[in-house]
Each structure stands twice: as structure tokens, then as C-alpha cells.
Design a protein around this motif. Structure first.
Motif, short mmCIF file in Angstrom:
data_model
loop_
_atom_site.label_atom_id
_atom_site.label_comp_id
_atom_site.label_asym_id
_atom_site.label_seq_id
_atom_site.Cartn_x
_atom_site.Cartn_y
_atom_site.Cartn_z
N LEU A 302 -4.55 -2.78 -36.66
CA LEU A 302 -4.27 -3.97 -37.59
C LEU A 302 -5.31 -4.25 -38.85
O LEU A 302 -6.29 -3.63 -38.54
N GLY A 303 -4.59 -5.00 -39.78
CA GLY A 303 -5.43 -5.08 -40.80
C GLY A 303 -6.08 -6.60 -40.98
O GLY A 303 -5.53 -7.66 -40.11
N LEU A 304 -6.88 -6.89 -41.70
CA LEU A 304 -7.50 -8.13 -42.21
C LEU A 304 -7.59 -8.12 -43.76
O LEU A 304 -8.01 -7.75 -44.29
N GLU A 305 -6.60 -9.40 -43.89
CA GLU A 305 -6.32 -9.84 -45.35
C GLU A 305 -7.30 -10.95 -45.66
O GLU A 305 -7.46 -11.89 -44.83
N ARG A 306 -8.08 -10.75 -46.51
CA ARG A 306 -9.18 -11.81 -46.74
C ARG A 306 -8.76 -12.39 -48.12
O ARG A 306 -8.21 -12.31 -49.03
N THR A 307 -9.23 -13.91 -48.00
CA THR A 307 -8.68 -14.98 -49.23
C THR A 307 -10.39 -15.78 -49.54
O THR A 307 -11.17 -15.51 -48.68
N GLN A 308 -10.28 -16.50 -50.61
CA GLN A 308 -11.28 -17.18 -50.70
C GLN A 308 -11.30 -18.52 -49.65
O GLN A 308 -10.24 -18.85 -48.94
N VAL A 309 -12.35 -19.19 -49.28
CA VAL A 309 -12.39 -20.21 -48.31
C VAL A 309 -11.54 -21.42 -48.65
O VAL A 309 -11.34 -21.93 -49.74
N GLY A 310 -10.88 -21.86 -47.70
CA GLY A 310 -9.98 -22.85 -47.61
C GLY A 310 -8.88 -22.70 -46.92
O GLY A 310 -7.97 -21.59 -47.12
N ASP A 311 -8.43 -23.44 -45.94
CA ASP A 311 -7.00 -22.97 -45.17
C ASP A 311 -5.74 -23.22 -45.95
O ASP A 311 -5.13 -22.38 -45.67
N ARG A 312 -5.97 -23.73 -47.15
CA ARG A 312 -4.77 -23.62 -47.92
C ARG A 312 -4.52 -22.38 -48.56
O ARG A 312 -3.31 -21.84 -48.74
N TYR A 313 -5.69 -21.45 -49.08
CA TYR A 313 -5.47 -20.31 -49.54
C TYR A 313 -5.10 -19.18 -48.30
O TYR A 313 -4.44 -18.22 -48.62
N VAL A 314 -5.76 -19.40 -47.22
CA VAL A 314 -5.39 -18.82 -45.91
C VAL A 314 -3.70 -18.59 -45.98
O VAL A 314 -3.01 -17.68 -45.51
N LEU A 315 -3.13 -19.75 -45.76
CA LEU A 315 -1.68 -20.04 -45.66
C LEU A 315 -1.07 -19.68 -46.65
O LEU A 315 0.08 -19.00 -46.46
#
Length: 447
Positions: A302-315
């Protein structure tokens, strides 16, 4: 262009401080109500809140704003943030509002806004609302029969409880599990205990006596020592600690050891992969998630996609790239098969279903990988931009040179409070400690 009112998670600040006042809440209600009235029908908005004393004040001001522009208001009372998102959809509302400052102290508060589909507003829509707030809205106010009404929705709590229970796999019950639940004296203090008890758990509760001032005070996900101590005292199987608005969760195993969001996501990723339920070929997490999680997911293909901090950016990344599991190390877990935002109760139920399915202990189930040494420190500042100071820039550059390719360094300003967070990560624990201390010391000097 810098926004005047909205931050990374709605509007947040000291209640009756420089920003968050009844006047501002009134303007938010009027401007947002105008922005979301589309079509010739009676528009509606749902409003939930946590247990802060200032919630009464902000709720009343928002209600005045929405009704003034012709929207009907459905007041949910104390209700988790994810419940507001769900009920916005379920009640076919044009808008959802949550009054909460999440894990912040009681004297702060905030306003979070949801679209009709239960998702948080985009930066662009928030900018449009700010523009409206800075104009004269008097000509757009309704009169006479056009003014909206306000209702108390007495069934909302039951709706959310039943929804949360239905997220469990079929025929799953929690009988035989001794569960300590800490609701942080917050928004979930009624719904979460009811849901777990109805599912059959032997339940022990703390943080379920809100008085308007004790939300998040020495309880909840930001103070897991309370639930850990109770787990050890009662020899419980698991502890669950929610935050003030119940959109995040921290798990404690049977030994009273805290399980962070990274281990939590690893458990759900592996479980959903085995069930054929995982989508996107991995999960989404932020730049703060431990490198050990990334290495573990690789062993599963599996892979891991990283975003900036904040659940809105994860979503946003989850929706754009087809993932259905994402979250933050802090305990925001988003399971888009069920929710449009983090939901602490629903996430906890998924973990408990794995415990019941496997028969293993929480400590065994939640030890999926060995975390890479990681140190996070926060520095509070008064004003200005410390990260632009020459001394701070130089010490950060020197730290990155020392780390090289052996680790990660993440430095950022909090989007919800005047705090700079410094995170270092590498296999060499002493190197991480030295680097983080060097940076935070200089920031403190200039802040």
C-alpha cells in the motif's frame, strides 16, 4: 490574499475577543444564508454546538442572522461535529453549522460551516462569504412573512446514534468488552455513551458532566492520562478518548498505553484491505504522520499519500484520488464510506469491530509498526512572523543540513492558534532531540 475571518478550520478565537463576537456571528449567519439560498423554496440550516458557555451566545446570534435573511433554523443542541455534517445531508438542509473550538480551552469558540452534502466549505466559498460580510446586507434582509423560523430538533440525537451503530459490520456487537469512554465534557457526552451501551459494551464513563467551563479540561483526547488511569484502575479492555467536538479520537490499550492516530490508521488499513473494502491502494495522512506508518504500509503493498496539516486537506486528497481511509496522527480519522469529516465515535467502533473479530488484545492489534523517533514541540508567540526572522531561518537551514536524507523536519504555524510547531524525525533519536531543541530555542528568543 489573506482571509480576514476564516482560518484552516472555520472561524475560531476567544469568545468576545477581537474576532469572535455576537456581531460577527450575526454577520456570518446573514452572509452565509444569502450565499446558500439558491432556488425558490424555503431554505433551512442546521446548527449544532459543543458544551461551551459561549455557545448559547453564538447560537442565538447565528439564528438571528439566518432567520433575518429568510432561512429556517433547526437547532440540534450539543452534538458532535460529524453528526452535524451527517444531519445536514439527512435533513436535506442547505447548510450546516457547528459551534465549537474543538480541543481548545473553554473560553475559545468557533464556527464551522458545511455544504448541503456534508462537506466543509472550500477556501473560495469562504472568501465569497467574507466579501458579503464586509458589505451592507440591509437591503437583502427579509420582512414580514419572509423572515425565517427556528425549531428545536428533538430527534437529531437518536438519528445520529442509529447512524453510528450501522457503520459496524453486520451482526457485530460489543458484548464482553470492558470500555472506558472519555467524552471530554464535550459535544458527545450523551450520544457516544448511548451508542456504546446499546451495542452491548460494559461501559464506564468519564468526562460526561459538562458545566460550560470544563470542556477538554484534564480529560479528552488532549489529556489521555485520565482515560489511561481509569483503564488501569478498572482493568478495562480499551479506553476511548474523544475531543470537545468528537471529530477526533485517541485509543488507550488495556495497559493504559496511548495509541496514536498513525497506529489507528494502520489497523484500519490492514483490516479493510483484508475485507476487500480499502480503496485507492493506500491511505492519506499528513506530513506529520510517522515514517514508520509509511514503511508498514509498504509491506502490505500500500501507499501513503501525504498532505499539509488539516483534516480538510486530507479529505480533499481522498476525494481527488479515490481513497476511503485517511487521517491525522492527532486522531482525526476520516472513513469516507461513512462520513464526510473526522468522526471519533465511528472510528472507534471500527477498531472495536477488529478487536471482536480477531479476539486479540488492543495492545496486540495496535502495535503494527515500530515508530521512527519523532519529537514535536510547540512554541507560542505573541505577534509578528517569527519564521521569517533571519536567526530562525538560519537555524532551520542548519538543521536541514544536519539531517540530510536521514530524516524529516516539519515546521509550520498552527492554523487555529498563535503557535509554531516543530517536528523532527529520524532513526537517530539524539539527533532529532538536538535539532528540535536548537530550533525551538531560537524561535522562543525572537517570539
Amino acid at each position: 490574499m489573506a482571509r480576514q475571518y476564516f482560518g484552516t478550520d472555520g472561524i475560531r478565537g476567544l469568545a468576545n475577543g477581537k474576532k469572535l463576537t455576537p456581531e460577527l456571528a450575526l454577520k456570518v449567519g446573514m452572509a452565509t444564508g444569502i450565499a446558500f439560498q439558491r432556488g425558490d423554496y424555503r431554505h433551512r440550516v442546521v446548527i449544532g454546538k459543543d458544551t461551551r458557555r459561549s455557545g448559547y451566545m453564538i447560537e442565538t446570534a447565528l439564528t438571528a442572522g439566518f432567520t433575518a435573511v429568510g432561512m429556517d433554523v433547526f437547532l440540534l443542541g450539543p452534538m458532535p461535529t460529524p453528526a452535524v455534517a451527517m444531519l445536514t445531508q439527512s435533513l436535506r438542509a442547505d447548510l450546516g453549522v457547528m459551534i465549537s473550538a474543538s480541543h481548545n480551552p473553554f473560553d475559545d469558540n468557533g464556527i464551522k460551516l458545511f455544504r448541503p452534502d456534508g462537506y466543509k466549505l472550500s477556501d473560495e466559498v469562504e472568501a465569497q462569504i467574507e466579501e458579503l460580510m464586509n458589505t451592507d446586507l440591509t437591503p437583502r434582509l427579509q420582512q414580514g412573512r419572509g423572515i425565517g423560523r427556528a425549531y428545536r430538533d428533538e430527534e437529531a440525537r437518536t438519528r445520529y446514534i442509529e447512524y453510528a451503530k450501522r457503520t459496524l459490520p453486520k451482526r457485530t456487537d460489543l458484548s464482553g468488552l470492558r470500555v472506558v469512554l472519555d467524552c471530554a465534557n464535550g459535544a458527545a457526552y450523551k450520544v457516544a455513551p448511548t451508542a456504546l451501551w446499546e451495542l452491548g459494551a460494559e461501559l464506564f464513563t468519564i468526562g460526561v458532566e459538562p458545566d460550560g467551563f470544563n470542556i477538554n479540561h484534564k480529560v479528552g483526547s488532549t489529556a489521555p492520562e485520565a482515560v489511561a488511569a481509569k483503564v488501569r484502575e478498572l482493568r478495562a479492555d480499551v479506553g476511548i478518548a474523544l475531543d470537545g467536538d468528537a471529530d477526533r479520537v485517541i485509543i488507550v490499550d488495556e495497559n493504559g498505553t496511548v495509541v496514536d492516530g498513525d497506529q489507528f490508521m494502520a489497523v484500519i488499513a490492514a483490516s479493510w484491505l483484508a475485507r476487500g473494502q480499502l480503496q485507492g491502494g493506500g491511505i492519506v495522512a499528513t506530513i506529520m504522520s510517522n515514517l514508520g506508518l509509511e514503511r508498514y504500509l509498504t509491506t502490505l503493498g500500500l501507499g501513503l499519500e501525504r498532505t499539509q496539516v488539516g483534516d480538510r486537506y486530507v479529505l480533499e486528497a481522498m476525494r481527488a484520488k479515490g481513497f476511503n481511509v485517511g487521517g491525522e496522527q492527532s486522531g482525526h480519522i476520516i472513513l469516507s464510506d461513512f462520513t464526510t469529516t473526522g468522526d471519533g465515535l465511528v472510528a472507534a467502533l471500527q477498531l472495536l469491530s477488529v478487536v471482536k473479530e480477531t479476539g486479540g488484545s488492543v495492545s496486540e492489534i495496535c502495535s503494527r509498526f515500530q515508530p521512527v523517533p519523532q519529537l514535536l514541540q510547540s512554541v507560542r508567540y505573541g505577534q509578528g512572523k517569527p519564521l521569517e526572522n533571519k536567526k530562525v531561518v538560519e537555524v532551520i537551514e542548519a538543521a536541514r543540513a544536519r539531517l540530510g536524507a536521514a530524516g524529516r523536519l516539519v515546521i509550520r504555524e498552527s492554523g487555529t492558534e498563535p503557535v509554531i510547531r516543530v517536528m523532527g524525525e529520524a532513526d537517530d533519536k539524539n539527533l532529532v532531540a538536538s535539532i528540535v531543541e536548537d530550533i525551538t530555542s531560537v524561535i522562543r528568543q525572537v517570539a
